[in-house]
Design a protein around this motif. Structure first.
Motif, PDB file in Angstrom:
ATOM      1  N   SER A 126      42.078  50.691  47.756  1.00 46.51           N
ATOM      2  CA  SER A 126      41.532  49.791  46.736  1.00 46.51           C
ATOM      3  C   SER A 126      41.069  48.479  47.353  1.00 46.51           C
ATOM      4  O   SER A 126      39.998  47.967  47.023  1.00 46.51           O
ATOM      5  CB  SER A 126      42.577  49.504  45.662  1.00 46.51           C
ATOM      6  N   ALA A 127      41.879  47.916  48.231  1.00 47.34           N
ATOM      7  CA  ALA A 127      41.507  46.656  48.875  1.00 47.34           C
ATOM      8  C   ALA A 127      40.254  46.825  49.721  1.00 47.34           C
ATOM      9  O   ALA A 127      39.365  45.957  49.721  1.00 47.34           O
ATOM     10  CB  ALA A 127      42.662  46.142  49.729  1.00 47.34           C
ATOM     11  N   LEU A 128      40.144  47.931  50.442  1.00 48.36           N
ATOM     12  CA  LEU A 128      38.956  48.199  51.246  1.00 48.36           C
ATOM     13  C   LEU A 128      37.714  48.351  50.367  1.00 48.36           C
ATOM     14  O   LEU A 128      36.649  47.803  50.674  1.00 48.36           O
ATOM     15  CB  LEU A 128      39.164  49.449  52.095  1.00 48.36           C
ATOM     16  N   TYR A 147      33.043  37.582  56.831  1.00 47.02           N
ATOM     17  CA  TYR A 147      34.354  37.023  57.140  1.00 47.02           C
ATOM     18  C   TYR A 147      35.173  36.807  55.873  1.00 47.02           C
ATOM     19  O   TYR A 147      36.377  37.036  55.860  1.00 47.02           O
ATOM     20  CB  TYR A 147      34.197  35.719  57.915  1.00 47.02           C
ATOM     21  N   LEU A 148      34.509  36.379  54.804  1.00 50.78           N
ATOM     22  CA  LEU A 148      35.213  36.188  53.545  1.00 50.78           C
ATOM     23  C   LEU A 148      35.694  37.520  52.984  1.00 50.78           C
ATOM     24  O   LEU A 148      36.804  37.608  52.451  1.00 50.78           O
ATOM     25  CB  LEU A 148      34.320  35.465  52.543  1.00 50.78           C
ATOM     26  N   ALA A 149      34.892  38.571  53.138  1.00 54.64           N
ATOM     27  CA  ALA A 149      35.311  39.901  52.674  1.00 54.64           C
ATOM     28  C   ALA A 149      36.520  40.387  53.468  1.00 54.64           C
ATOM     29  O   ALA A 149      37.418  41.026  52.912  1.00 54.64           O
ATOM     30  CB  ALA A 149      34.154  40.892  52.803  1.00 54.64           C
ATOM     31  N   MET A 150      36.571  40.061  54.766  1.00 57.08           N
ATOM     32  CA  MET A 150      37.719  40.446  55.580  1.00 57.08           C
ATOM     33  C   MET A 150      38.987  39.764  55.067  1.00 57.08           C
ATOM     34  O   MET A 150      40.022  40.406  54.879  1.00 57.08           O
ATOM     35  CB  MET A 150      37.474  40.060  57.041  1.00 57.08           C
ATOM     36  N   LEU A 155      44.042  39.842  51.613  1.00 61.24           N
ATOM     37  CA  LEU A 155      44.805  39.231  50.524  1.00 61.24           C
ATOM     38  C   LEU A 155      44.926  40.160  49.328  1.00 61.24           C
ATOM     39  O   LEU A 155      45.979  40.203  48.662  1.00 61.24           O
ATOM     40  CB  LEU A 155      44.169  37.908  50.109  1.00 61.24           C
ATOM     41  N   ALA A 156      43.872  40.925  49.033  1.00 63.88           N
ATOM     42  CA  ALA A 156      43.947  41.890  47.928  1.00 63.88           C
ATOM     43  C   ALA A 156      44.989  42.955  48.226  1.00 63.88           C
ATOM     44  O   ALA A 156      45.781  43.332  47.347  1.00 63.88           O
ATOM     45  CB  ALA A 156      42.574  42.528  47.694  1.00 63.88           C
ATOM     46  N   TRP A 157      45.044  43.443  49.476  1.00 63.40           N
ATOM     47  CA  TRP A 157      46.029  44.467  49.806  1.00 63.40           C
ATOM     48  C   TRP A 157      47.451  43.900  49.738  1.00 63.40           C
ATOM     49  O   TRP A 157      48.355  44.557  49.219  1.00 63.40           O
ATOM     50  CB  TRP A 157      45.763  45.051  51.189  1.00 63.40           C
ATOM     51  N   LEU A 158      47.661  42.692  50.234  1.00 61.90           N
ATOM     52  CA  LEU A 158      49.002  42.105  50.166  1.00 61.90           C
ATOM     53  C   LEU A 158      49.412  41.834  48.716  1.00 61.90           C
ATOM     54  O   LEU A 158      50.583  41.987  48.360  1.00 61.90           O
ATOM     55  CB  LEU A 158      49.057  40.821  50.993  1.00 61.90           C
ATOM     56  N   THR A 159      48.467  41.451  47.881  1.00 59.92           N
ATOM     57  CA  THR A 159      48.769  41.249  46.471  1.00 59.92           C
ATOM     58  C   THR A 159      49.162  42.569  45.807  1.00 59.92           C
ATOM     59  O   THR A 159      50.130  42.634  45.057  1.00 59.92           O
ATOM     60  CB  THR A 159      47.566  40.621  45.751  1.00 59.92           C
ATOM     61  N   ALA A 179      44.646  54.013  38.817  1.00 62.19           N
ATOM     62  CA  ALA A 179      43.701  53.343  37.916  1.00 62.19           C
ATOM     63  C   ALA A 179      42.980  52.204  38.643  1.00 62.19           C
ATOM     64  O   ALA A 179      41.764  52.030  38.491  1.00 62.19           O
ATOM     65  CB  ALA A 179      44.438  52.819  36.690  1.00 62.19           C
ATOM     66  N   ILE A 180      43.716  51.437  39.451  1.00 62.35           N
ATOM     67  CA  ILE A 180      43.092  50.343  40.216  1.00 62.35           C
ATOM     68  C   ILE A 180      42.096  50.899  41.233  1.00 62.35           C
ATOM     69  O   ILE A 180      41.006  50.352  41.417  1.00 62.35           O
ATOM     70  CB  ILE A 180      44.176  49.486  40.898  1.00 62.35           C
ATOM     71  N   THR A 181      42.448  52.019  41.872  1.00 59.54           N
ATOM     72  CA  THR A 181      41.538  52.638  42.838  1.00 59.54           C
ATOM     73  C   THR A 181      40.276  53.143  42.145  1.00 59.54           C
ATOM     74  O   THR A 181      39.168  53.003  42.676  1.00 59.54           O
ATOM     75  CB  THR A 181      42.249  53.790  43.576  1.00 59.54           C
ATOM     76  N   LEU A 182      40.422  53.705  40.957  1.00 58.52           N
ATOM     77  CA  LEU A 182      39.258  54.161  40.204  1.00 58.52           C
ATOM     78  C   LEU A 182      38.348  52.987  39.837  1.00 58.52           C
ATOM     79  O   LEU A 182      37.121  53.073  39.990  1.00 58.52           O
ATOM     80  CB  LEU A 182      39.704  54.903  38.943  1.00 58.52           C
ATOM     81  N   ILE A 183      38.926  51.889  39.393  1.00 54.24           N
ATOM     82  CA  ILE A 183      38.139  50.698  39.058  1.00 54.24           C
ATOM     83  C   ILE A 183      37.445  50.140  40.303  1.00 54.24           C
ATOM     84  O   ILE A 183      36.272  49.762  40.263  1.00 54.24           O
ATOM     85  CB  ILE A 183      39.031  49.644  38.378  1.00 54.24           C
ATOM     86  N   ALA A 184      38.168  50.092  41.423  1.00 53.79           N
ATOM     87  CA  ALA A 184      37.571  49.597  42.673  1.00 53.79           C
ATOM     88  C   ALA A 184      36.432  50.503  43.132  1.00 53.79           C
ATOM     89  O   ALA A 184      35.400  50.030  43.613  1.00 53.79           O
ATOM     90  CB  ALA A 184      38.644  49.492  43.754  1.00 53.79           C
ATOM     91  N   TRP A 185      36.598  51.822  42.970  1.00 54.37           N
ATOM     92  CA  TRP A 185      35.537  52.740  43.343  1.00 54.37           C
ATOM     93  C   TRP A 185      34.313  52.549  42.458  1.00 54.37           C
ATOM     94  O   TRP A 185      33.175  52.596  42.936  1.00 54.37           O
ATOM     95  CB  TRP A 185      36.035  54.181  43.265  1.00 54.37           C
TER      96      TRP A 185
END
Length: 191
Positions: A126-128, A147-150, A155-159, A179-185
């Motif tokens: 999801s973070a990726l 760099y901001l995406a990195m 931070l998204a993965w740690l959250t 559900a979060i992975t589906l939304i991210a996709w």
């Protein structure tokens, strides 16, 4: 000198997270939880000192480093406490009934192994996807979005890793992360 400051800040930061964890009524260390009022005050003092040291060492990047380490420390203490008390001894004979029990609803229980597995698999995916969607949306702006995406991906993965331990059990962690992975996709496909 910078190395000593970073070590001192990390020790203060870890101590603050440990004190906050020990005030929880659901903490798994031996003994009773620590008194909340004085311990939270002391943890806030240690956290403020760690943030000040990070800011003096890294400048404005100290805030990002402080946030990432806060999420890491707050997620690590329950794992450290659980492995300190007893090691998991779960060896199912047939994986299909065990998978069914994992995905099925149940009573609230720590299930740190299942929660860690879902945070490592679905959470990192999801973070990726979220970081890549952000980069694809802002790719024409130059090098800064990369760099901001990195940073945002980390931070998204740690959250997500930290929020996983707030869920009820392993099955609810899987449902929420899927559900979060589906939304991210969907966001990734929309960009």
């Amino acid at each position: 000198m910078h190395t000593l400051i970073i070590i001192l800040a990390t020790i203060l930061h870890a101590t603050a997270a440990h004190l906050l964890y020990r005030t929880s009524p659901h903490q798994r260390w031996h003994g009773e939880p620590l008194p909340r009022r004085n311990t939270c005050r002391r943890a806030a003092l240690y956290a403020a000192a760690a943030l000040t040291l990070y800011l003096t060492t890294f400048g404005s990047y100290g805030i990002l480093i402080y946030t990432a380490l806060s999420l890491t420390w707050l997620a690590a203490w329950p794992l450290i406490a659980h492995t300190r008390l007893r090691l998991p001894t779960w060896h199912p004979k047939n994986p299909l009934p065990a998978l069914w029990r994992l995905l099925n609803r149940g009573e609230p229980h720590p299930a740190w192994l299942a929660k860690t597995a879902v945070a490592l698999t679905c959470g990192s995916l999801s973070a990726l996807l979220l970081a890549t969607a952000y980069y694809r949306a802002h790719a024409a702006d130059g090098e800064e979005p990369r760099y901001l995406a990195m940073w945002l991906g980390g931070l998204a993965w740690l959250t997500l890793l930290n929020a996983t331990y707030l869920l009820r059990n392993g099955a609810s962690a899987w449902r929420v992360h899927l559900a979060i992975t589906l939304i991210a996709w969907l966001l990734y496909r929309a960009t």
